[in-house]
Design a protein around this motif. Structure first.
Motif, PDB file in Angstrom:
ATOM      1  N   ILE A 155      49.078  34.515  13.174  1.00 45.64           N
ATOM      2  CA  ILE A 155      47.927  35.452  13.057  1.00 45.64           C
ATOM      3  C   ILE A 155      47.989  35.972  14.480  1.00 45.64           C
ATOM      4  CG2 ILE A 155      45.493  35.559  12.769  1.00 45.64           C
ATOM      5  CD1 ILE A 155      45.785  33.237  10.670  1.00 45.64           C
ATOM      6  N   SER A 156      47.935  35.383  15.636  1.00 47.19           N
ATOM      7  CA  SER A 156      47.876  35.943  16.798  1.00 47.19           C
ATOM      8  C   SER A 156      48.921  36.799  17.049  1.00 47.19           C
ATOM      9  CB  SER A 156      48.008  34.821  18.112  1.00 47.19           C
ATOM     10  OG  SER A 156      46.791  33.860  17.846  1.00 47.19           O
ATOM     11  N   PHE A 157      50.111  36.444  16.572  1.00 44.36           N
ATOM     12  CA  PHE A 157      51.347  37.399  16.886  1.00 44.36           C
ATOM     13  C   PHE A 157      50.975  38.775  16.137  1.00 44.36           C
ATOM     14  CE2 PHE A 157      55.283  39.139  15.081  1.00 44.36           C
ATOM     15  CZ  PHE A 157      56.082  39.373  16.327  1.00 44.36           C
ATOM     16  N   CYS A 158      50.451  38.598  14.858  1.00 47.07           N
ATOM     17  CA  CYS A 158      50.363  39.890  13.986  1.00 47.07           C
ATOM     18  C   CYS A 158      49.241  40.664  14.726  1.00 47.07           C
ATOM     19  CB  CYS A 158      49.652  39.506  12.523  1.00 47.07           C
ATOM     20  SG  CYS A 158      51.179  38.752  11.475  1.00 47.07           S
ATOM     21  N   LEU A 159      48.248  39.906  15.366  1.00 45.32           N
ATOM     22  CA  LEU A 159      47.144  40.985  15.787  1.00 45.32           C
ATOM     23  C   LEU A 159      47.274  41.643  16.980  1.00 45.32           C
ATOM     24  CD1 LEU A 159      44.265  38.006  15.832  1.00 45.32           C
ATOM     25  CD2 LEU A 159      44.298  40.503  14.511  1.00 45.32           C
ATOM     26  N   VAL A 160      48.634  41.574  17.421  1.00 48.03           N
ATOM     27  CA  VAL A 160      49.061  42.284  18.933  1.00 48.03           C
ATOM     28  C   VAL A 160      50.417  42.999  18.550  1.00 48.03           C
ATOM     29  CG1 VAL A 160      48.080  40.842  20.645  1.00 48.03           C
ATOM     30  CG2 VAL A 160      50.388  40.235  19.789  1.00 48.03           C
ATOM     31  N   ALA A 161      50.815  43.126  17.301  1.00 53.26           N
ATOM     32  CA  ALA A 161      51.986  43.698  16.930  1.00 53.26           C
ATOM     33  C   ALA A 161      51.978  45.126  17.318  1.00 53.26           C
ATOM     34  CB  ALA A 161      52.204  43.591  15.412  1.00 53.26           C
ATOM     35  N   VAL A 197      47.394  45.853   6.730  1.00 52.60           N
ATOM     36  CA  VAL A 197      46.199  45.511   7.829  1.00 52.60           C
ATOM     37  C   VAL A 197      47.016  45.335   9.301  1.00 52.60           C
ATOM     38  CG1 VAL A 197      44.748  44.465   6.007  1.00 52.60           C
ATOM     39  CG2 VAL A 197      46.356  42.909   7.340  1.00 52.60           C
ATOM     40  N   ILE A 198      48.285  45.152   9.342  1.00 51.28           N
ATOM     41  CA  ILE A 198      48.775  44.973  10.504  1.00 51.28           C
ATOM     42  C   ILE A 198      49.001  46.257  11.025  1.00 51.28           C
ATOM     43  CG2 ILE A 198      50.831  44.335  11.850  1.00 51.28           C
ATOM     44  CD1 ILE A 198      51.000  41.990   9.946  1.00 51.28           C
ATOM     45  N   TYR A 199      49.477  47.611  10.318  1.00 54.05           N
ATOM     46  CA  TYR A 199      49.822  48.680  10.375  1.00 54.05           C
ATOM     47  C   TYR A 199      48.963  49.556   9.565  1.00 54.05           C
ATOM     48  CZ  TYR A 199      53.896  46.226  12.196  1.00 54.05           C
ATOM     49  OH  TYR A 199      54.510  45.522  12.943  1.00 54.05           O
ATOM     50  N   PRO A 200      47.712  49.877   9.714  1.00 54.15           N
ATOM     51  CA  PRO A 200      46.582  50.657   9.075  1.00 54.15           C
ATOM     52  C   PRO A 200      46.845  52.159   8.986  1.00 54.15           C
ATOM     53  CG  PRO A 200      45.647  50.193  11.131  1.00 54.15           C
ATOM     54  CD  PRO A 200      47.029  49.624  11.148  1.00 54.15           C
ATOM     55  N   PRO A 201      46.565  52.677   7.964  1.00 50.50           N
ATOM     56  CA  PRO A 201      46.834  54.160   7.964  1.00 50.50           C
ATOM     57  C   PRO A 201      46.326  54.916   9.121  1.00 50.50           C
ATOM     58  CG  PRO A 201      45.787  53.382   5.767  1.00 50.50           C
ATOM     59  CD  PRO A 201      45.983  52.107   6.964  1.00 50.50           C
ATOM     60  N   ILE A 202      46.876  55.804   9.847  1.00 51.66           N
ATOM     61  CA  ILE A 202      46.453  56.620  11.031  1.00 51.66           C
ATOM     62  C   ILE A 202      45.577  57.744  10.559  1.00 51.66           C
ATOM     63  CG2 ILE A 202      48.807  55.755  12.105  1.00 51.66           C
ATOM     64  CD1 ILE A 202      49.762  58.840  11.255  1.00 51.66           C
ATOM     65  N   GLN A 203      44.737  57.968  11.589  1.00 49.19           N
ATOM     66  CA  GLN A 203      43.555  58.895  11.512  1.00 49.19           C
ATOM     67  C   GLN A 203      44.542  60.262  11.495  1.00 49.19           C
ATOM     68  OE1 GLN A 203      40.432  58.755  11.330  1.00 49.19           O
ATOM     69  NE2 GLN A 203      40.609  56.453  11.241  1.00 49.19           N
ATOM     70  N   GLU A 204      44.106  61.211  10.646  1.00 45.63           N
ATOM     71  CA  GLU A 204      44.553  62.551  10.430  1.00 45.63           C
ATOM     72  C   GLU A 204      43.794  63.726  10.676  1.00 45.63           C
ATOM     73  OE1 GLU A 204      46.988  63.297   6.806  1.00 45.63           O
ATOM     74  OE2 GLU A 204      47.276  61.033   6.559  1.00 45.63           O
ATOM     75  N   GLU A 205      44.168  64.339  11.941  1.00 42.50           N
ATOM     76  CA  GLU A 205      43.225  65.402  12.073  1.00 42.50           C
ATOM     77  C   GLU A 205      43.069  66.591  11.445  1.00 42.50           C
ATOM     78  OE1 GLU A 205      41.152  64.970  14.779  1.00 42.50           O
ATOM     79  OE2 GLU A 205      41.965  63.038  15.211  1.00 42.50           O
ATOM     80  N   ASN A 206      44.407  67.205  10.937  1.00 38.00           N
ATOM     81  CA  ASN A 206      44.311  68.220  10.252  1.00 38.00           C
ATOM     82  C   ASN A 206      44.493  68.180   8.659  1.00 38.00           C
ATOM     83  OD1 ASN A 206      44.424  69.899  12.441  1.00 38.00           O
ATOM     84  ND2 ASN A 206      46.563  69.369  12.747  1.00 38.00           N
ATOM     85  N   VAL A 207      43.457  68.282   7.785  1.00 43.08           N
ATOM     86  CA  VAL A 207      43.569  67.965   6.497  1.00 43.08           C
ATOM     87  C   VAL A 207      43.402  69.499   5.730  1.00 43.08           C
ATOM     88  CG1 VAL A 207      42.457  65.862   6.628  1.00 43.08           C
ATOM     89  CG2 VAL A 207      40.965  67.739   6.255  1.00 43.08           C
ATOM     90  N   ASP A 208      43.891  69.408   4.464  1.00 43.60           N
ATOM     91  CA  ASP A 208      43.768  70.522   3.549  1.00 43.60           C
ATOM     92  C   ASP A 208      42.423  70.815   3.087  1.00 43.60           C
ATOM     93  OD1 ASP A 208      46.538  70.660   3.741  1.00 43.60           O
ATOM     94  OD2 ASP A 208      46.961  69.625   1.741  1.00 43.60           O
ATOM     95  N   LYS A 209      42.206  71.935   3.235  1.00 37.33           N
ATOM     96  CA  LYS A 209      40.843  72.342   2.716  1.00 37.33           C
ATOM     97  C   LYS A 209      40.703  72.507   1.150  1.00 37.33           C
ATOM     98  CE  LYS A 209      39.105  72.302   6.824  1.00 37.33           C
ATOM     99  NZ  LYS A 209      38.309  71.189   7.271  1.00 37.33           N
ATOM    100  N   PHE A 210      39.535  72.309   0.473  1.00 39.26           N
ATOM    101  CA  PHE A 210      39.403  72.688  -0.881  1.00 39.26           C
ATOM    102  C   PHE A 210      39.406  73.893  -1.327  1.00 39.26           C
ATOM    103  CE2 PHE A 210      36.804  72.912  -4.645  1.00 39.26           C
ATOM    104  CZ  PHE A 210      37.626  72.181  -5.513  1.00 39.26           C
TER     105      PHE A 210
END
Length: 613
Positions: free
Chosen positions: A102-108, A600-613
């Motif tokens: 678990i400690s290994f995964c937390l700092v991956a 949970v180790i590699y969560p979805p990254i934040q995206e700045e540019n998104v398509d508008k409706f």
């Protein structure tokens, strides 16, 4: 440096001997097997060893270790001093392992891949996974069908009444694909395509989020080569598309939780999330409960206009579908006792094990099934022998389920140990890794090759008179059920034509005799010799607990609750209603578990540019 090396070496030696003592004392292995397993465990410990940890990781690791020690326990649960000492040693050993992992995964560390690399990976992985599963499809053409599959195929072909016993959305999709080619193979081809596409889509997302390409490649290889995946992907069961949809739903919810703004603004994201939610809810009975609770909790967290509209569309779609199937099609309701498999099993166990049954309860339960049959039909792996017995009177439960539960609770009061033992046996495929010699979890009913059972189309040519008698008998059953449901029955001539047309493609029409022979042999090796290692739901539950711990430490309790709603609600629904120790029930977790851990180790990254409706 020398001091550090010596300390490091001494710790590894200590762990090695701890592992040997545990294997010998708790698992009761021979010396050679104990040494080999201890070397493997020490290698794993060395690979993931970390210097620093925290109290939360330690406490969580102790709890996970206790679960895994009990799951892998080879002894009966007699809490003698020697058993308790062995259990403590086992918990200590696993605590050291899980704490370090678990400690290994937390700092991956993230390993960002280029867009070109991701595209190449996705294309290559899809061709590999789909190609292997496609070979299963060719080898077992037109597909693997069991009793449930034949019943659903009959509904799709119109010579049995629509029934909610099987998810009707699945039945309708099967029926729709017969317009392309009148064979279950079409639906199964779409199933393997959709399954491969889903796995690669999520692995591609994880690669984009920073997961190592080597790790994602190994996982895609495992999806392709794990024999149970290939077998189940060409099986006409509702559980398989449900498992695929559940993985998609989990990841979509994770994206919403980690990146609410961009997920909510992307029109395609909301549209696809709505469709996946609807299908997941309709593809299995417990799926409806899983999705409804998840959406309600998620709605409190998100509070976005588009998301609320998505939920409204979901509930409207579910209501409309159920109205159509019940009021327009007059589909038969699924019996209430189907959801009471574990309570019925516990009643049967009480009779079998000579438990205390007060006269009032005995008189009630004997109306449902005679005392002798309650006792004789007890099977610690399935309740089928009870509910499918010719003398079983399910109407008593159907008419007054609350009365059944009241009498059941009285038995629980007098026989708690029997009830607990029966429950643990019934859910063994979910929580227990070790099983006694000779004990098998049902994977596929012996790999029943389509075409090896009775086929009315072929029989009608060989023995027309005998076949006619059977068809007339089946028609009378169909007609009685139709009248009971206020449905006008079809003529016998139409009924017979539908039956013969439906059975015509149901034969062993393999496109690769060699493939069928080899893959069948691999299946039987897995089923007979390897299932105690690689066909165990307990391993998926273990990884789920580890992933949950990582998530809570990294993202907090609130986010973790939202992320893990789907897998845990699905798991709990299985625990309280599993009708048998069949692997296909827990497969919905097994199929998803590695992507869940990596998310949970590699969560979805934040995206700045998104398509508008």
């Amino acid at each position: 440096m020398t001091k550090y090396f010596n300390n490091k070496f001494l710790i590894e030696v200590f762990f090695f001997f701890l592992a040997i003592i545990t294997c010998f004392f708790f698992y009761q292995m021979g010396l050679i097997r104990s040494v080999i397993l201890s070397l493997l465990l020490t290698a794993v410990y060395t690979l993931f060893k970390k210097k620093n940890t925290n109290n939360t990781v330690l406490i969580a690791s102790i709890l996970i270790s206790f679960f895994w020690s009990m799951s892998t326990n080879t002894q009966s649960l007699n809490f003698t001093p020697s058993f308790i000492i062995g259990l403590c040693l086992c918990v200590l050993m696993y605590t050291i392992l899980f704490t370090n992992f678990i400690s290994f995964c937390l700092v991956a560390k993230l390993q960002i891949s280029s867009l070109r690399t991701i595209h190449i990976f996705c294309g290559t992985s899809f061709l590999m996974i789909f190609g292997v599963w496609f070979y299963y499809w060719l080898s077992f053409y037109p597909g693997l069908l069991t009793n449930d599959s034949y019943n659903q195929w009959a509904q799709a072909n119109g010579f049995q009444l629509y029934s909610e016993w099987h998810p009707l959305v699945h039945t309708f999709l099967i029926k729709f694909t017969t317009f392309i080619n009148h064979s279950p193979s079409v639906f199964l081809f779409i199933q393997i395509f959709f399954g491969a596409l889903t796995v690669v889509y999520i692995l591609g997302k994880l690669l984009k989020n920073g997961a190592p390409i080597f790790l994602c490649s190994i996982i895609s290889l495992l999806y392709a080569l794990y024999p149970i995946n290939g077998i189940l992907m060409v099986s006409l069961w509702k559980d398989i598309p449900y498992s695929i949809l559940l993985l998609l739903l989990f990841y979509m919810i994770s994206e919403i939780v980690f990146n609410t703004a961009s997920a909510e603004k992307r029109t395609f994201n909301i549209f696809s999330f709505t469709i996946v939610s609807i299908l997941t809810a309709l593809f299995r009975k417990n799926g409806l409960l899983v999705v409804i609770i998840s959406l309600i909790i998620l709605m409190i967290y998100v509070k976005k206009k588009r998301f609320l509209i998505s939920i409204v569309i979901f509930f409207f779609s579910i209501f409309s579908f159920n109205f159509f199937t019940s009021k327009i099609l007059h589909a038969e309701k699924s019996p209430t006792y189907e959801a009471l498999s574990i309570p019925m099993q516990q009643v049967s166990a009480t009779y079998k094990m000579g438990g205390k049954i007060p006269p009032k309860e005995q008189a009630y339960f004997n109306k449902i099934l005679p005392e002798k049959l309650w006792r004789e039909n007890y099977n610690d792996k399935t309740v089928d022998f009870i509910k499918y017995n010719a003398n079983f009177n399910g109407d008593i439960i159907e008419n007054q389920p609350k009365v059944f539960l009241l009498h059941w609770s009285k038995l629980l009061k007098y026989n708690p140990k029997i009830f607990i033992k029966s429950f643990l046996n019934q859910t063994a495929s979910i929580w227990r890794f070790y099983t006694p010699n000779g004990y098998k979890i049902n994977i596929h009913g012996g790999l029943e090759i389509t075409g090896t059972r009775e086929n009315y189309y072929d029989d009608e040519k060989i023995a027309p008179l005998d076949t006619e008698k059977k068809l007339i008998s089946n028609y009378e059953t169909y007609k009685a059920r139709a009248k009971r449901n206020n449905i006008k029955p079809m003529r016998y001539k139409d009924f017979k034509n539908k039956v013969l047309r439906a059975y015509k493609p149901l034969k062993n029409d393999t496109k690769s005799r060699f493939g069928q022979k080899v893959l069948s042999e691999i299946y039987h090796i897995v089923n007979d010799k390897l299932q105690k290692y690689i066909v165990r739901g307990a391993l998926a539950v273990l990884i789920l607990l580890v992933a949950t711990t990582i998530s809570i430490i990294k993202y907090g309790v609130l986010k973790s609750t939202l992320i893990f709603m789907v897998p845990y609600l699905n798991l709990f629904s299985l625990i309280i209603s599993a009708p048998a120790t069949d692997f296909r029930y827990i497969y919905s977790l097994v199929f998803s578990i590695i992507p869940i851990l990596l998310t949970v180790i590699y969560p979805p990254i934040q995206e700045e540019n998104v398509d508008k409706f």
